[in-house]
Design an enzyme around this catalytic site. Structure first.
Site, PDB file in Angstrom:
ATOM      1  NE  ARG A 119      -3.739   2.062   2.663  1.00  0.00           N
ATOM      2  CZ  ARG A 119      -4.800   2.365   1.925  1.00  0.00           C
ATOM      3  NH1 ARG A 119      -5.134   1.580   0.911  1.00  0.00           N
ATOM      4  NH2 ARG A 119      -5.543   3.418   2.181  1.00  0.00           N
TER       5      ARG A 119
ATOM      6  CB  SER B 229      -3.439  -0.863  -9.769  1.00  0.00           C
ATOM      7  OG  SER B 229      -3.419  -1.477  -8.503  1.00  0.00           O
TER       8      SER B 229
ATOM      9  CG  ASP C  86     -12.474  -7.437  -4.868  1.00  0.00           C
ATOM     10  OD1 ASP C  86     -12.649  -8.431  -4.139  1.00  0.00           O
ATOM     11  OD2 ASP C  86     -11.778  -6.468  -4.540  1.00  0.00           O
TER      12      ASP C  86
ATOM     13  CD  GLN D 249     -13.466 -15.289  -0.443  1.00  0.00           C
ATOM     14  OE1 GLN D 249     -14.339 -14.900  -1.210  1.00  0.00           O
ATOM     15  NE2 GLN D 249     -13.314 -14.766   0.764  1.00  0.00           N
TER      16      GLN D 249
END
EC number: 2.7.1.11
Length: 328
Positions: free
Chosen positions: A77, A110, A132, A260
Site C-alpha cells: 500500500r 492501480s 473482486d 479466497q
C-alpha cells in the site's frame, strides 16, 4: 555510446494479491522475451517504483510460479503515490533506466495510478488483477475464477455439516463493494439465496428469507458479500447469529476471508491470462500505448483509459432473481 535499440518494459503488481498474478508475470516475460523485449520487475508495486526497486527479470526464478498464488514481486500500500512529486520521481526512475513501457497488474486504484503516470509521459498498460471482478472493462478479472473455485470448495464442505445438523449457514465472501463473488458463488454451489450490495437485507428480511427456505427443507445456506453486515446500520453477522440461535434457528457463521486469494489458478484462469499477456505484448509491438487490457467472451480486448473508466458495471439483477426465486 551506441543508440538504444532493444525495447524495455517494467512490470509491477499493485493492490491486493490475486491468484494468477504470478502466472501473468510468467506469460508476459515469455512473450516479451520472444519478441526481443527486455523485461524488468518492480518490487512492491508503486512503492517500489518510487524507491527505484527495479530488477532484471532474469534475476528472479519464475520456474515454480505459474501455478502459485500471490505475487513473487510483492505489493505494498502506498497512498503517497497520490502526490505529484512522488509520481514524478517514479517516472524519472523509469526514464533513467530507459524503460519504454510500464505494465501494471492490479485493480481500479492501480489503474488510476497508471493513468496519472501516463499524464507524465509514461507509456502504460493495465491488466485486471483482483479477485473482486470489479473492473468494468473486463468480463472476468485475473483471480476471480480461482477465488470462485475456492468458494465452491469451501461451501461444499460447509453444506455437508449444515445439512447433517439441520442448521443455517451464513457464508461471507470477499468482493469489496462488488457482489460478483457472492452471486457466481451462489450459482456454483446452489446456495439457497444470496445477499449482495445491490440487494441488501436487514435482519427482518433476512430472517423472513431463511424461514421461507426452512418451510421446505431442514437446512439453509446463505452467501453474503462482505462490507454489508456490521456497516451502515446493518447488524453484525455475530448479532444475526445470536438472534437466529435465540429463535430456534441454529446458525453457523463462515467467513472465507483471505483463503479466497490462496488457491492455485484454475485452467481457464491461466488460458485467459496467457491470451491477455500475448495481447499486451502485441500492443507494445504496435506502440499502441496507454491501454487497458481485459477479456470479453474469452477474447482479449483493449481500451484507452477514458473508455475503460466510463464503462458501467454489469447489471446482475437477473442472476440475483434466479438465485433468490425461492424467497420472493
Amino acid at each position: 555510446m551506441s543508440p538504444k535499440t532493444t525495447k524495455k518494459i517494467a512490470i509491477l503488481t499493485s493492490g491486493g494479491d490475486a491468484p494468477g498474478m504470478n502466472a501473468t508475470l510468467v506469460y508476459l516475460t515469455r512473450y516479451a522475451t520472444s519478441s526481443e523485449i527486455e523485461v524488468f520487475f518492480v518490487k512492491n508495486g508503486y512503492y517500489g517504483l518510487y524507491h527505484d526497486e527495479l530488477v532484471p527479470a532474469h534475476q528472479l526464478d519464475l520456474s515454480n510460479s505459474l501455478f502459485s498464488a500471490g505475487t513473487v514481486i510483492g505489493s505494498k500500500r502506498f497512498v503517497e503515490f497520490k502526490e505529484l512529486k512522488v509520481r514524478e520521481q517514479a517516472a524519472q526512475n523509469l526514464k533513467k533506466r530507459q524503460i519504454d513501457y510500464l505494465v501494471v497488474i492490479g485493480g481500479d486504484g492501480s489503474y488510476m495510478g497508471a493513468k496519472l503516470l501516463s499524464e507524465l509521459g509514461v507509456n502504460c498498460y493495465c491488466l485486471p488483477g483482483t479477485i473482486d471482478n470489479d473492473i468494468n472493462s473486463s468480463e472476468f478479472t485475473i483471480g476471480f475464477l480461482t477465488a470462485l473455485e475456492s468458494i465452491k470448495v469451501n461451501v461444499q464442505a460447509v453444506y455437508h455439516t449444515t445439512k447433517s445438523h439441520e442448521r443455517v449457514a451464513i457464508v461471507e465472501v470477499m468482493g469489496r463493494h462488488c457482489g460478483d463473488l457472492a452471486i457466481f458463488g451462489a450459482l456454483a454451489t446452489n446456495a439457497d439465496f444470496v445477499v449482495t450490495p445491490s440487494n441488501k437485507m436487514d435482519l427482518k428480511q433476512l430472517e423472513s428469507a431463511v424461514k421461507k427456505i426452512l418451510q421446505h427443507q431442514n437446512h439453509c445456506v446463505v452467501i453474503v458479500s462482505e462490507n454489508i453486515y456490521g456497516f451502515d446500520g446493518y447488524p453484525s453477522l455475530t448479532a444475526i447469529k445470536q438472534h437466529f440461535d435465540a429463535n430456534n434457528m441454529k446458525c453457523n457463521l463462515v467467513s472465507l476471508g483471505h483463503t479466497q486469494r490462496g488457491f492455485a489458478p484454475t485452467s481457464l484462469e491461466l488460458v485467459q491470462i496467457s491470451l491477455m499477456a500475448q495481447h499486451t505484448i502485441n500492443l507494445i509491438g504496435q506502440n499502441k500505448v496507454n491501454q487497458v487490457i481485459g477479456n470479453k467472451a474469452n477474447v482479449p480486448v483493449n481500451y484507452d483509459f477514458d473508455q475503460a473508466f466510463n464503462m458501467p458495471p454489469v447489471d446482475r439483477s437477473a442472476l440475483i432473481a434466479v438465485i433468490n426465486k425461492n424467497i420472493i
